[in-house]
Write an enzyme that holds these catalytic residues in place. Sequence first.
Site, PDB file in Angstrom:
ATOM      1  N   SER A  46       7.202  -1.068   7.300  1.00 36.69           N
ATOM      2  CA  SER A  46       8.336  -0.969   5.960  1.00 36.69           C
ATOM      3  C   SER A  46       9.392  -2.852   6.697  1.00 36.69           C
ATOM      4  O   SER A  46      10.201  -2.494   7.605  1.00 36.69           O
ATOM      5  CB  SER A  46       8.896  -0.495   6.612  1.00 36.69           C
ATOM      6  N   GLY A  47       8.923  -3.645   5.655  1.00 38.77           N
ATOM      7  CA  GLY A  47      10.677  -4.215   6.075  1.00 38.77           C
ATOM      8  C   GLY A  47      12.122  -4.163   5.834  1.00 38.77           C
ATOM      9  O   GLY A  47      12.511  -3.903   6.616  1.00 38.77           O
ATOM     10  N   LEU A  48      12.587  -2.597   5.175  1.00 36.19           N
ATOM     11  CA  LEU A  48      13.150  -2.496   5.025  1.00 36.19           C
ATOM     12  C   LEU A  48      13.698  -1.832   6.144  1.00 36.19           C
ATOM     13  O   LEU A  48      14.510  -1.517   7.181  1.00 36.19           O
ATOM     14  CB  LEU A  48      13.564  -1.056   4.188  1.00 36.19           C
ATOM     15  N   ASP A  59      18.284  -5.777   3.631  1.00 40.66           N
ATOM     16  CA  ASP A  59      16.648  -5.837   3.550  1.00 40.66           C
ATOM     17  C   ASP A  59      16.684  -7.176   2.199  1.00 40.66           C
ATOM     18  O   ASP A  59      16.527  -7.174   1.292  1.00 40.66           O
ATOM     19  CB  ASP A  59      15.992  -4.601   3.650  1.00 40.66           C
ATOM     20  N   ASP A  86       4.614  -5.091   5.952  1.00 44.35           N
ATOM     21  CA  ASP A  86       5.577  -5.603   4.497  1.00 44.35           C
ATOM     22  C   ASP A  86       5.695  -7.170   4.908  1.00 44.35           C
ATOM     23  O   ASP A  86       7.071  -7.355   6.152  1.00 44.35           O
ATOM     24  CB  ASP A  86       6.685  -4.538   3.998  1.00 44.35           C
ATOM     25  N   ASP A  88       7.335  -9.227   3.467  1.00 43.14           N
ATOM     26  CA  ASP A  88       7.743  -9.422   2.470  1.00 43.14           C
ATOM     27  C   ASP A  88       7.594 -10.478   1.214  1.00 43.14           C
ATOM     28  O   ASP A  88       6.588 -10.655   0.775  1.00 43.14           O
ATOM     29  CB  ASP A  88       9.737 -10.577   2.916  1.00 43.14           C
ATOM     30  N   GLU A 115       5.265 -10.395  -1.402  1.00 36.82           N
ATOM     31  CA  GLU A 115       5.289  -9.713  -2.911  1.00 36.82           C
ATOM     32  C   GLU A 115       5.951 -11.138  -3.575  1.00 36.82           C
ATOM     33  O   GLU A 115       6.378 -12.346  -2.427  1.00 36.82           O
ATOM     34  CB  GLU A 115       6.627  -8.907  -3.331  1.00 36.82           C
ATOM     35  N   LYS A 121      14.906 -12.799  -0.909  1.00 37.84           N
ATOM     36  CA  LYS A 121      14.609 -12.019  -2.084  1.00 37.84           C
ATOM     37  C   LYS A 121      15.475 -10.031  -1.183  1.00 37.84           C
ATOM     38  O   LYS A 121      16.457 -10.681  -0.224  1.00 37.84           O
ATOM     39  CB  LYS A 121      13.593 -10.716  -1.617  1.00 37.84           C
ATOM     40  N   ASN A 123      16.250  -5.763  -1.044  1.00 42.23           N
ATOM     41  CA  ASN A 123      15.228  -4.593  -1.458  1.00 42.23           C
ATOM     42  C   ASN A 123      14.989  -4.219  -3.054  1.00 42.23           C
ATOM     43  O   ASN A 123      15.467  -4.711  -3.521  1.00 42.23           O
ATOM     44  CB  ASN A 123      15.953  -3.397  -0.521  1.00 42.23           C
ATOM     45  N   SER A 124      13.811  -4.018  -3.412  1.00 39.91           N
ATOM     46  CA  SER A 124      13.793  -3.649  -4.821  1.00 39.91           C
ATOM     47  C   SER A 124      14.485  -2.662  -4.707  1.00 39.91           C
ATOM     48  O   SER A 124      13.903  -2.310  -6.381  1.00 39.91           O
ATOM     49  CB  SER A 124      11.935  -3.647  -4.996  1.00 39.91           C
ATOM     50  N   ARG A 161       1.905  -7.790  -4.117  1.00 40.18           N
ATOM     51  CA  ARG A 161       2.989  -6.975  -5.002  1.00 40.18           C
ATOM     52  C   ARG A 161       3.812  -7.523  -6.161  1.00 40.18           C
ATOM     53  O   ARG A 161       4.052  -9.030  -5.901  1.00 40.18           O
ATOM     54  CB  ARG A 161       4.229  -6.508  -3.752  1.00 40.18           C
ATOM     55  N   HIS A 192       5.086  -2.262  -8.084  1.00 39.06           N
ATOM     56  CA  HIS A 192       6.339  -2.177  -7.953  1.00 39.06           C
ATOM     57  C   HIS A 192       7.723  -1.262  -8.804  1.00 39.06           C
ATOM     58  O   HIS A 192       6.890  -2.449 -10.144  1.00 39.06           O
ATOM     59  CB  HIS A 192       7.206  -2.510  -6.990  1.00 39.06           C
TER      60      HIS A 192
HETATM   61  C1  SPV Z   1       9.675  -1.783   2.418  1.00 43.71           C
HETATM   62  O1  SPV Z   1       9.589  -0.629   2.843  1.00 43.71           O
HETATM   63  O2  SPV Z   1      10.793  -2.560   2.628  1.00 43.71           O
HETATM   64  C2  SPV Z   1       8.907  -1.908   1.103  1.00 43.71           C
HETATM   65  C3  SPV Z   1       9.371  -0.610  -0.161  1.00 43.71           C
HETATM   66  O3  SPV Z   1       9.149  -3.451   0.659  1.00 43.71           O
HETATM   67  S1  SPV Z   1      11.207  -1.055  -0.692  1.00 43.71           S
HETATM   68  O4  SPV Z   1      11.437  -0.812  -0.092  1.00 43.71           O
HETATM   69  O5  SPV Z   1      10.795   0.289  -2.204  1.00 43.71           O
HETATM   70  O6  SPV Z   1      10.885  -2.436  -1.484  1.00 43.71           O
HETATM   71 MG    MG Z   2      10.264  -4.473   1.934  1.00 45.50          MG
END
Ligand code: SPV
Ligand code: MG
Length: 296
Positions: A46-48, A59, A86, A88, A115, A121, A123-124, A161, A192
């Site tokens: 995960s990027g987060l 993030d 991920d 990004d 994405e 970007k 975080n979504s 994404r 998403h």
């Molecule tokens: C992540 O896990 O970094 C994601 C998923 O991109 S989310 O945090 O839902 O965007």
């Molecule tokens: Mg991410």
Amino acid sequence: MNRAVAKRARLRAGLAGDRAVVAIGAHDALTSRLAGKYGFDAVWVSGLAVATMTYAIPDVNLTTMTETLDQAIRLDRATDLPVIVDCDNGFGGLNNVVRTLVEFEAAGLSAICIEDNLFPKRNSLLGADTRRELIPAEEQARRFRAAKQAQDSDDFVLIARVESLIAGHGVDDACERADAYVDAGVDAILIHSRDKTLGEIEAFLGSWKGLGQVPLVCVPTLFPTFTDADLRAKGFNLVILANQPMRAAVKAVEETLDTLSRERRASAVDPGIATVNHLFELVGTAEAIAREDGTG
Ligand code: SPV
Ligand code: MG
């Protein structure tokens, strides 16, 4: 069979199967190792998690390609499961997206997810009032096409994404983007959404003519009551539980620090923490010593 080839074959077979592939977010190598023990099908880098757990930064596109790749390689070495990374928005423009695919493929990872959020970007999962801009669909499709043309193997997976629902652009925009990305040659579409009812996603699934052309992916962080079987029945082939182990770790560490800071003695937290012997066992310490001593 080469390790990367075997992992990619496993992922591709899973994506073509009757049940959903369930990927679990891992924020470190040990969590990646444990994922296999608990029956998950794949690991999600995960990027987060890279931002939060490895660098303690937000993030918001601050982590670099090489930082993400380093972490992905660590997590990949620790597991026999396929690892999905991920990436990004591909860390920049068209040539960055191409290089991202080339580097992660060459490093033996199984899949990357890119994405369509414009750099930088955010975080979504951040609230609806967060300002967001998307890369124009045609430009993003051009990036995906160029990346797929640079791919060396047949089996590496590129997940595109679609962030239309997150950015408030609606279902028609999501369908147009998904079509453009599939046409560009991507291997899967991640749609998403932050809609807890799944209504938005249902509307996408009801409208998208391209449904069934490529595997479909979701991240149910904000619609967490749906099981992987529920989501498979709706058409999803890959369900990413993106961040639960990291959130568990943060809570456990905070509680432990809080107790220790108040009680001032190590035993105060003993009942709630892993034993040192358990740590030794998890990483094969006895086996390593026996190998070195010639007693194993
Ligand atoms: C992540 O896990 O970094 C994601 C998923 O991109 S989310 O945090 O839902 O965007
Ligand atoms: Mg991410």
